[in-house]
Design a protein around this motif. Structure first.
Motif: not given
Length: 277
Positions: A137-146
């Motif tokens: 899915q597209s979260a609209g970010t390339t930063e880490p999700l925790y």
């Protein structure tokens, strides 16, 4: 050795039998629990933590998160895109296809068949067939999700930490359609965020680097309800009123009013705490 803590008062040290880091704990029932951690470490208890036995997942990856949908059926995710499933209480594990090499940091099942995984690079994966297939899915970010928490199959939140050079590290996103769209929300903090827990579809908290924020309207607005100096790694509410958060240096803070206020509960043995359940 690292000492997983069983929820309750007072907090009682338990013998893990390992000196490896332990990152995630999940109890599908009051007596059966699982812990995963560093270098393929996987533990199980069948007596509410009085004894922990080591399981063999057959891998040496760092296992970052575990979630069970029943006493015997559960999942783990880890570094290098690892996803695994057991249907026999952890005796054997099968590797699932994630189609990513990014580290996967948190896994959550909103129902028996529907689950989500978040990880580095803004990775979000979803399954609707109990892990057989995973769809990005597209979260609209390339930063880490925790962290991820789903109130049901449609409504949920993901949190993460942006690069500190951006000045605003907080990432909070919400979905109301099962992840087809993840919409950014105003986090009211610039600090990185690591864990999210909702006691209802509308009311929930997010913990992170010295902060806890709370919403009562599904994240349309957030309020800072705790500020401190330690990094908080996990949140858990055993009921709608009582909540705990744990983090660096063994710090545990507690809420007795649904997350409105938080007070120090105990500092447990000085070791960093990464999860509680």
């Amino acid at each position: 050795p690292w000492s997983p803590l069983a929820l309750g008062q007072p907090w009682t040290p338990q013998v893990s039998g390992t000196d490896k880091g332990l990152f995630s704990v999940h109890f599908p029932d009051p007596y059966t629990g699982y812990i995963c951690g560093e270098a393929g470490m996987l533990l199980k208890t069948s007596n509410a933590g009085k004894e922990w036995v080591q399981l063999d997942p057959g891998v040496s990856n760092w296992l970052m998160s575990t979630h069970f949908t029943g006493r015997d059926t559960g999942y783990i995710c880890g570094d290098k895109g690892l996803l695994m499933k057991t249907v026999n209480g952890g005796n054997t594990w099968s590797t699932l296809t994630s189609n990513t090499s990014n580290a996967l940091n948190s896994i959550f099942f909103s129902s028996v068949n529907t689950g989500f995984v978040v990880g580095n690079g803004g990775t979000v994966l979803k399954t609707t067939d109990a892990g057989s297939t995973w769809v990005p899915q597209s979260a609209g970010t390339t930063e880490p999700l925790y962290g991820i928490f789903m109130s049901d199959d449609s409504n949920g939140h993901i949190v993460g930490t942006a690069d500190f050079h951006t000045g605003n590290q907080a990432i909070v996103k919400a979905t109301t359609d099962g992840g087809l769209l993840w919409k950014s929300q105003p986090a009211v903090t610039k600090k990185g965020l690591s864990s999210v827990f909702f006691v209802s579809k509308d009311a929930g908290c997010v913990a992170g680097n010295g902060v806890i924020i709370r919403t009562v309207n599904s994240g349309t607005s957030w309020q800072v309800v705790y500020s401190g100096s330690i990094n908080l790694n996990a949140l858990f509410f055993p009921d709608a009123d009582t909540g705990y958060s744990c983090g660096a240096g063994g710090e545990i803070v507690k809420s007795s009013d649904g997350g409105k206020t938080w007070d120090p509960d105990i500092t447990a043995n000085g070791l960093d705490l990464y999860d509680l359940h």
